[in-house]
Design a protein around this motif. Structure first.
Motif, PDB file in Angstrom:
ATOM      1  N   ILE A 106      -9.299 -37.864  20.412  1.00 50.63           N
ATOM      2  CA  ILE A 106      -7.844 -37.936  20.558  1.00 50.63           C
ATOM      3  C   ILE A 106      -7.156 -38.637  19.393  1.00 50.63           C
ATOM      4  O   ILE A 106      -5.936 -38.581  19.263  1.00 50.63           O
ATOM      5  CB  ILE A 106      -7.468 -38.594  21.911  1.00 50.63           C
ATOM      6  N   ALA A 107      -7.904 -39.266  18.489  1.00 46.98           N
ATOM      7  CA  ALA A 107      -7.306 -40.081  17.423  1.00 46.98           C
ATOM      8  C   ALA A 107      -6.365 -39.274  16.527  1.00 46.98           C
ATOM      9  O   ALA A 107      -5.205 -39.655  16.350  1.00 46.98           O
ATOM     10  CB  ALA A 107      -8.398 -40.744  16.590  1.00 46.98           C
ATOM     11  N   LYS A 108      -6.837 -38.193  15.963  1.00 47.39           N
ATOM     12  CA  LYS A 108      -5.995 -37.413  15.045  1.00 47.39           C
ATOM     13  C   LYS A 108      -4.795 -36.806  15.768  1.00 47.39           C
ATOM     14  O   LYS A 108      -3.666 -36.937  15.285  1.00 47.39           O
ATOM     15  CB  LYS A 108      -6.829 -36.336  14.355  1.00 47.39           C
ATOM     16  N   PRO A 109      -4.985 -36.168  16.936  1.00 50.89           N
ATOM     17  CA  PRO A 109      -3.795 -35.660  17.638  1.00 50.89           C
ATOM     18  C   PRO A 109      -2.813 -36.753  18.032  1.00 50.89           C
ATOM     19  O   PRO A 109      -1.607 -36.542  17.998  1.00 50.89           O
ATOM     20  CB  PRO A 109      -4.381 -34.972  18.882  1.00 50.89           C
ATOM     21  N   ALA A 110      -3.317 -37.939  18.395  1.00 51.01           N
ATOM     22  CA  ALA A 110      -2.414 -39.033  18.783  1.00 51.01           C
ATOM     23  C   ALA A 110      -1.572 -39.483  17.598  1.00 51.01           C
ATOM     24  O   ALA A 110      -0.367 -39.700  17.728  1.00 51.01           O
ATOM     25  CB  ALA A 110      -3.209 -40.204  19.351  1.00 51.01           C
ATOM     26  N   LEU A 111      -2.190 -39.607  16.447  1.00 51.02           N
ATOM     27  CA  LEU A 111      -1.429 -39.983  15.248  1.00 51.02           C
ATOM     28  C   LEU A 111      -0.402 -38.916  14.906  1.00 51.02           C
ATOM     29  O   LEU A 111       0.731 -39.223  14.527  1.00 51.02           O
ATOM     30  CB  LEU A 111      -2.378 -40.223  14.074  1.00 51.02           C
ATOM     31  N   GLN A 112      -0.800 -37.669  15.047  1.00 52.49           N
ATOM     32  CA  GLN A 112       0.135 -36.577  14.780  1.00 52.49           C
ATOM     33  C   GLN A 112       1.324 -36.654  15.748  1.00 52.49           C
ATOM     34  O   GLN A 112       2.468 -36.461  15.334  1.00 52.49           O
ATOM     35  CB  GLN A 112      -0.569 -35.237  14.927  1.00 52.49           C
ATOM     36  N   CYS A 113       1.049 -36.940  17.014  1.00 47.24           N
ATOM     37  CA  CYS A 113       2.127 -37.058  18.003  1.00 47.24           C
ATOM     38  C   CYS A 113       3.098 -38.172  17.657  1.00 47.24           C
ATOM     39  O   CYS A 113       4.297 -38.041  17.788  1.00 47.24           O
ATOM     40  CB  CYS A 113       1.555 -37.320  19.386  1.00 47.24           C
ATOM     41  N   MET A 114       2.541 -39.291  17.185  1.00 50.96           N
ATOM     42  CA  MET A 114       3.386 -40.445  16.916  1.00 50.96           C
ATOM     43  C   MET A 114       4.225 -40.284  15.643  1.00 50.96           C
ATOM     44  O   MET A 114       5.338 -40.781  15.577  1.00 50.96           O
ATOM     45  CB  MET A 114       2.522 -41.694  16.835  1.00 50.96           C
ATOM     46  N   PHE A 115       3.687 -39.553  14.662  1.00 55.52           N
ATOM     47  CA  PHE A 115       4.403 -39.447  13.398  1.00 55.52           C
ATOM     48  C   PHE A 115       5.025 -38.085  13.152  1.00 55.52           C
ATOM     49  O   PHE A 115       5.885 -37.952  12.285  1.00 55.52           O
ATOM     50  CB  PHE A 115       3.475 -39.834  12.238  1.00 55.52           C
ATOM     51  N   ASP A 116       4.608 -37.072  13.925  1.00 51.35           N
ATOM     52  CA  ASP A 116       5.216 -35.738  13.772  1.00 51.35           C
ATOM     53  C   ASP A 116       5.077 -35.009  15.113  1.00 51.35           C
ATOM     54  O   ASP A 116       4.326 -34.039  15.220  1.00 51.35           O
ATOM     55  CB  ASP A 116       4.530 -34.968  12.662  1.00 51.35           C
ATOM     56  N   PRO A 117       5.795 -35.470  16.167  1.00 57.18           N
ATOM     57  CA  PRO A 117       5.586 -34.921  17.500  1.00 57.18           C
ATOM     58  C   PRO A 117       5.977 -33.452  17.661  1.00 57.18           C
ATOM     59  O   PRO A 117       5.569 -32.815  18.617  1.00 57.18           O
ATOM     60  CB  PRO A 117       6.449 -35.800  18.398  1.00 57.18           C
ATOM     61  N   ALA A 118       6.730 -32.900  16.715  1.00 53.22           N
ATOM     62  CA  ALA A 118       7.146 -31.507  16.817  1.00 53.22           C
ATOM     63  C   ALA A 118       5.990 -30.545  16.549  1.00 53.22           C
ATOM     64  O   ALA A 118       6.052 -29.371  16.877  1.00 53.22           O
ATOM     65  CB  ALA A 118       8.288 -31.226  15.859  1.00 53.22           C
ATOM     66  N   GLN A 119       4.928 -31.008  15.938  1.00 44.12           N
ATOM     67  CA  GLN A 119       3.799 -30.127  15.593  1.00 44.12           C
ATOM     68  C   GLN A 119       2.932 -29.844  16.781  1.00 44.12           C
ATOM     69  O   GLN A 119       2.605 -30.586  17.570  1.00 44.12           O
ATOM     70  CB  GLN A 119       2.948 -30.763  14.486  1.00 44.12           C
TER      71      GLN A 119
END
Length: 119
Positions: A106-119
């Protein structure tokens, strides 16, 4: 006699079906919506769009974590703290060794959610 019995049965069926339609439908709570409602207050002040971050975290956790116990624990941790968290007592002892690998997934998706949630 048979005609009267058939007519009575038809009348009962009609009454039952019309009364079933008149009853209000029971709406079950939306688990995703409830998750976002609980998660959002922890994200306020941290992120510009807290609802989007919470929605994104929910969707990725649901998609990436296959095990139901680990997924439920992860979603509980996020909704209660605003960050991916799993308490060991939230999962069965037989699955506690999987907590670390779950965070790796979940680490990479969580970071993506926090910094670019539209992706």
């Amino acid at each position: 006699m048979l005609l009267q019995l058939g007519t009575a049965a038809l009348a009962v069926i009609c009454c039952l079906s019309s009364s079933a339609d008149a009853r209000p439908t029971v709406r079950l709570p939306d688990p995703r919506g409830e998750f976002v409602r609980q998660c959002t207050p922890h994200m306020l002040g941290r992120w510009a769009h807290p609802e989007a971050v919470c929605s994104c975290l929910h969707d990725h956790a649901a998609a990436v974590v296959e095990d139901a116990d680990l997924r439920e624990a992860l979603l509980r941790g996020i909704s209660e703290t605003g960050v991916p968290t799993i308490e060991t007592n939230w999962v069965p002892a037989t699955k506690q060794a999987e907590i670390g690998p779950t965070f790796t997934k979940i680490a990479k998706p969580a970071l993506q959610c926090m910094f670019d949630p539209a992706q």
